[in-house]
Enzyme design. Sequence first.
Site, PDB file in Angstrom:
ATOM      1  N   THR A 163       0.852  -1.322   0.042  1.00  0.00           N
ATOM      2  CA  THR A 163      -0.308  -0.284  -0.391  1.00  0.00           C
ATOM      3  C   THR A 163       0.544   1.201  -0.295  1.00  0.00           C
ATOM      4  OG1 THR A 163      -1.977   0.932   1.255  1.00  0.00           O
ATOM      5  CG2 THR A 163      -0.202   0.651   3.224  1.00  0.00           C
ATOM      6  N   ARG A 164       0.025   2.496  -0.056  1.00  0.00           N
ATOM      7  CA  ARG A 164       1.001   3.391  -0.197  1.00  0.00           C
ATOM      8  C   ARG A 164      -0.190   5.297   0.177  1.00  0.00           C
ATOM      9  NH1 ARG A 164      -1.568   4.865  -4.997  1.00  0.00           N
ATOM     10  NH2 ARG A 164      -1.601   7.357  -5.253  1.00  0.00           N
ATOM     11  N   HIS A 195      -8.035   2.365   5.973  1.00  0.00           N
ATOM     12  CA  HIS A 195      -8.775   2.756   7.191  1.00  0.00           C
ATOM     13  C   HIS A 195      -9.650   0.875   7.194  1.00  0.00           C
ATOM     14  CE1 HIS A 195      -8.633   6.699   5.879  1.00  0.00           C
ATOM     15  NE2 HIS A 195      -8.559   6.723   4.759  1.00  0.00           N
ATOM     16  N   HIS A 201      -9.632  -1.620   4.165  1.00  0.00           N
ATOM     17  CA  HIS A 201      -8.437  -2.234   4.601  1.00  0.00           C
ATOM     18  C   HIS A 201      -8.461  -3.511   5.669  1.00  0.00           C
ATOM     19  CE1 HIS A 201      -8.253   2.008   2.555  1.00  0.00           C
ATOM     20  NE2 HIS A 201      -7.920   1.224   1.643  1.00  0.00           N
ATOM     21  N   GLY A 232      -4.934  -5.538  -5.977  1.00  0.00           N
ATOM     22  CA  GLY A 232      -5.979  -5.658  -6.458  1.00  0.00           C
ATOM     23  C   GLY A 232      -6.621  -4.601  -7.476  1.00  0.00           C
ATOM     24  N   ARG A 233      -7.850  -4.617  -8.228  1.00  0.00           N
ATOM     25  CA  ARG A 233      -8.232  -3.201  -9.424  1.00  0.00           C
ATOM     26  C   ARG A 233      -6.885  -2.129  -8.836  1.00  0.00           C
ATOM     27  NH1 ARG A 233     -11.165   0.379 -10.474  1.00  0.00           N
ATOM     28  NH2 ARG A 233     -12.829   0.586 -12.478  1.00  0.00           N
ATOM     29  N   ASP A 234      -6.431  -2.483 -11.103  1.00  0.00           N
ATOM     30  CA  ASP A 234      -5.707  -1.182 -10.757  1.00  0.00           C
ATOM     31  C   ASP A 234      -4.494  -0.332  -9.787  1.00  0.00           C
ATOM     32  OD1 ASP A 234      -4.969   1.484 -12.385  1.00  0.00           O
ATOM     33  OD2 ASP A 234      -6.142   2.752 -11.271  1.00  0.00           O
ATOM     34  N   HIS A 235      -4.205  -2.138 -10.010  1.00  0.00           N
ATOM     35  CA  HIS A 235      -3.197  -2.260  -9.125  1.00  0.00           C
ATOM     36  C   HIS A 235      -1.742  -0.698  -8.865  1.00  0.00           C
ATOM     37  CE1 HIS A 235       0.081  -4.621  -6.335  1.00  0.00           C
ATOM     38  NE2 HIS A 235       0.804  -3.810  -6.752  1.00  0.00           N
ATOM     39  N   ALA A 236      -0.955  -0.312  -8.718  1.00  0.00           N
ATOM     40  CA  ALA A 236      -0.047   0.451  -8.739  1.00  0.00           C
ATOM     41  C   ALA A 236      -0.476   1.802 -10.147  1.00  0.00           C
ATOM     42  CB  ALA A 236       0.619  -0.078  -9.369  1.00  0.00           C
ATOM     43  N   ARG A 247      14.422  42.473  -4.739  1.00  0.00           N
ATOM     44  CA  ARG A 247      15.782  42.262  -5.512  1.00  0.00           C
ATOM     45  C   ARG A 247      16.749  42.859  -4.846  1.00  0.00           C
ATOM     46  NH1 ARG A 247      16.677  41.428 -11.170  1.00  0.00           N
ATOM     47  NH2 ARG A 247      14.328  40.906 -11.928  1.00  0.00           N
ATOM     48  N   ARG A 301      15.724  36.492 -13.693  1.00  0.00           N
ATOM     49  CA  ARG A 301      14.321  36.533 -14.181  1.00  0.00           C
ATOM     50  C   ARG A 301      13.694  35.358 -13.670  1.00  0.00           C
ATOM     51  NH1 ARG A 301      11.592  41.996 -15.959  1.00  0.00           N
ATOM     52  NH2 ARG A 301      12.750  41.819 -17.817  1.00  0.00           N
ATOM     53  N   ILE A 349       7.346  40.365 -11.383  1.00  0.00           N
ATOM     54  CA  ILE A 349       6.440  40.905 -12.270  1.00  0.00           C
ATOM     55  C   ILE A 349       6.534  39.728 -13.149  1.00  0.00           C
ATOM     56  CG2 ILE A 349       6.947  41.668 -14.632  1.00  0.00           C
ATOM     57  CD1 ILE A 349       8.333  43.921 -13.831  1.00  0.00           C
ATOM     58  N   ALA A 350       7.247  38.748 -12.516  1.00  0.00           N
ATOM     59  CA  ALA A 350       7.060  37.260 -13.131  1.00  0.00           C
ATOM     60  C   ALA A 350       6.866  37.487 -14.565  1.00  0.00           C
ATOM     61  CB  ALA A 350       6.121  36.728 -12.083  1.00  0.00           C
TER      62      ALA A 350
HETATM   63  S1  PPS Z   1      11.347  39.898 -12.525  1.00  0.00           S
HETATM   64  O1  PPS Z   1      10.465  40.141 -14.499  1.00  0.00           O
HETATM   65  O2  PPS Z   1       9.874  39.659 -11.916  1.00  0.00           O
HETATM   66  O3  PPS Z   1      11.985  39.276 -12.215  1.00  0.00           O
HETATM   67  O4  PPS Z   1      11.357  41.521 -11.830  1.00  0.00           O
HETATM   68  P1  PPS Z   1      11.147  42.324 -11.002  1.00  0.00           P
HETATM   69  O5  PPS Z   1      11.671  41.613  -9.415  1.00  0.00           O
HETATM   70  O6  PPS Z   1       9.409  42.063 -10.249  1.00  0.00           O
HETATM   71  O7  PPS Z   1      11.364  43.606 -10.442  1.00  0.00           O
HETATM   72  C1  PPS Z   1      10.875  44.749 -11.236  1.00  0.00           C
HETATM   73  C2  PPS Z   1      11.392  45.810 -10.949  1.00  0.00           C
HETATM   74  O8  PPS Z   1      12.173  46.751 -11.632  1.00  0.00           O
HETATM   75  C3  PPS Z   1      11.853  47.553 -11.813  1.00  0.00           C
HETATM   76  N1  PPS Z   1      13.397  47.450 -13.083  1.00  0.00           N
HETATM   77  C4  PPS Z   1      12.459  46.398 -14.246  1.00  0.00           C
HETATM   78  N2  PPS Z   1      11.534  46.639 -14.256  1.00  0.00           N
HETATM   79  C5  PPS Z   1      10.854  45.537 -15.736  1.00  0.00           C
HETATM   80  N3  PPS Z   1      12.040  45.385 -16.995  1.00  0.00           N
HETATM   81  C6  PPS Z   1      13.111  45.661 -16.404  1.00  0.00           C
HETATM   82  N4  PPS Z   1      14.131  46.334 -17.282  1.00  0.00           N
HETATM   83  C7  PPS Z   1      13.908  46.190 -14.999  1.00  0.00           C
HETATM   84  N5  PPS Z   1      14.412  47.374 -15.039  1.00  0.00           N
HETATM   85  C8  PPS Z   1      14.174  47.994 -13.628  1.00  0.00           C
HETATM   86  C9  PPS Z   1      10.769  48.004 -12.296  1.00  0.00           C
HETATM   87  O9  PPS Z   1      11.149  49.543 -10.996  1.00  0.00           O
HETATM   88  C10 PPS Z   1      10.096  47.096 -11.850  1.00  0.00           C
HETATM   89  O10 PPS Z   1       9.087  47.441 -10.121  1.00  0.00           O
HETATM   90  P2  PPS Z   1       7.415  46.899  -9.898  1.00  0.00           P
HETATM   91  O11 PPS Z   1       7.028  46.933  -8.904  1.00  0.00           O
HETATM   92  O12 PPS Z   1       7.388  45.951 -10.696  1.00  0.00           O
HETATM   93  O13 PPS Z   1       6.893  48.579 -10.332  1.00  0.00           O
END
Ligand code: PPS
Length: 568
Positions: free
Chosen positions: A193-194, A198, A201, A286-290, A432, A446, A472-473
């Site tokens: 079992t994993r 209950h 079982h 059993g049914r669908d083992h692993a 940062r 980034r 920003i991501a």
């Molecule tokens: S990331 O892409 O998610 O790693 O960026 P982040 O760490 O959120 O940093 C964004 C803030 O850095 C400033 N900044 C810039 N942003 C975007 N592009 C470039 N080239 C850049 N250089 C500096 C900017 O103030 C961002 O801040 P926020 O709070 O987003 O306005």
Amino acid sequence: MTPNLAPIPELYVSYDSAQKLKGEAASLPSWDLSPRQICDLELLMNGGFSPLKGFLSEEDYDSVVDTMRLANGALWPIPVTLDVSEKFAEGIEVGSDIALRDQEGVILATMTVTDRWTPDKAREAEKVFGADDAAHPAVNYLHHTAGKVYLGGPVTGLQPPVHYDFKSRRDTPNELRSFFRKMGWRKVVAFQTRNPLHRAHQELTFRAAREAQANLLIHPVVGLTKPGDVDHFTRVRCYEAVLDKYPSSTTHLSLLNLAMRMAGPREALWHAIIRKNHGLTHFIVGRDHAGPGKNSAGEDFYDPYAAQDLVRQHQEEVGIEMVDFKMMVYVEDKAQYYPVDEVPEGSTVLNISGTELRRRLREGLEIPDWFSFPEVEAELRRTSPPRSQQGFTVFFTGFSGSGKSTIANALMVKLMEMGGRPVTLLDGDIVRKNLSSELGFSKEHRDLNIRRIGYVASEITKNGGIAICAPIAPYATTRRAVREDVEQYGAFVEVHVATSLEECERRDRKGLYKLAREGKIKEFTGISDPYDVPKDPELRVETEGTDVDNCAHQVILKLESMGLIRAQ
Ligand code: PPS
């Protein structure tokens, strides 16, 4: 089946030879084993994977992939291979020895490399797992975690991997064999079992043992199981509680440090061979083992009865008898469990699925006494408190100047006002300054920055806190990786702050857009660098024409609807 409890060959050398070899092995090229490889090596060395004498050679590998047999004809359904990086493989001469080390650098074994090859992973996926589909956890592992090159060769065991947890519950095949000999247990049924056990079982395992006139071994896997399973620490505490429910001296609990592949029928056969090596005479399938769950088209990977068919077909050759897993259901009017095919006509049958159980735990709802044991329920509740008491991460994403930080700050204050859990703000600028001060804005940097945020957020989530992230991501794949990091421990709530680029540029609160337009800041998100708009965030907030308080309130409502905070 007649029990054969004579010792099984192990790959360990004597203590004195091991000490000598360790000294010599220190100068060999070293491979740091992955968690999966450590599990495989332990079972190779202690005889759990008998008749294997090491990691598969190329000839054995090809034969196992194609025919489920080693080149000499012995039944072996799963490739046990030592995958390494191309870089490491380049420096290894065929015929030379390498040292195999655990993650702390301790030498566990040496291996004489007889084979080095680059496998066709798509073929391995198709033949062994049935499809080259990354929805299968082992196929995903094969393509994204395993190294590109395989090394094969015999292993010399120097010492077993060290375990600090549940030491007295871990047995090698020979330790179990001698335990059965000592107890005079001639027939023993194994239950693999994993999952937590209950009442159903307990009923089905005890019934299986009684029908085979055998003793029972609860033999759960504590190595690697399916991602998302209940962790083994919790499970073992649950198993220990259930052990008391069997008549005394009928049942034993032993932990198996196997790395499962979720390979369905092939895996079931593999489990049977491993159990035979541990001295068992019967094995419940059993049914669908692993089973690995659904494929990317939403269908089952394997026919639910394929595992039973394959084990039944080979049971004579393996030397272990397969016992059908009888699905047990609770019959309300009789207040007891019955096998599903023996339920008295017209009775009301009760059952709770795994998904429903997880929902009830998550939402803190009742789990009826007929379903589980109070001790098991208490353990599960300790590990999975209701969502309103678990950690979680709110991850804001959007252009610079979109309002992420302002909303994140407002949200933080509102959550702190509610109290109960610590709140940490990982704003882009804060991160940062404190975590990523050496990084710039290239894709690579980034990504590093966001992965660091993800790591910290996942730790906060694991420890029951609230992490609010506001970078920003810009890249969807990186956001997805962070989601995966966090979701191991709690909810991940992605909030897209959907302020348009035009509006951000019009606001230009930091004066950066102007500089970016003038070419004075390079790689500026939205101007000279990409932003992947989130396709399916938990929430999208429009900031144009809406005040900050209202935006933060929308997030609070979302958190409430997800059960992460309680209605005030
Ligand atoms: S990331 O892409 O998610 O790693 O960026 P982040 O760490 O959120 O940093 C964004 C803030 O850095 C400033 N900044 C810039 N942003 C975007 N592009 C470039 N080239 C850049 N250089 C500096 C900017 O103030 C961002 O801040 P926020 O709070 O987003 O306005």
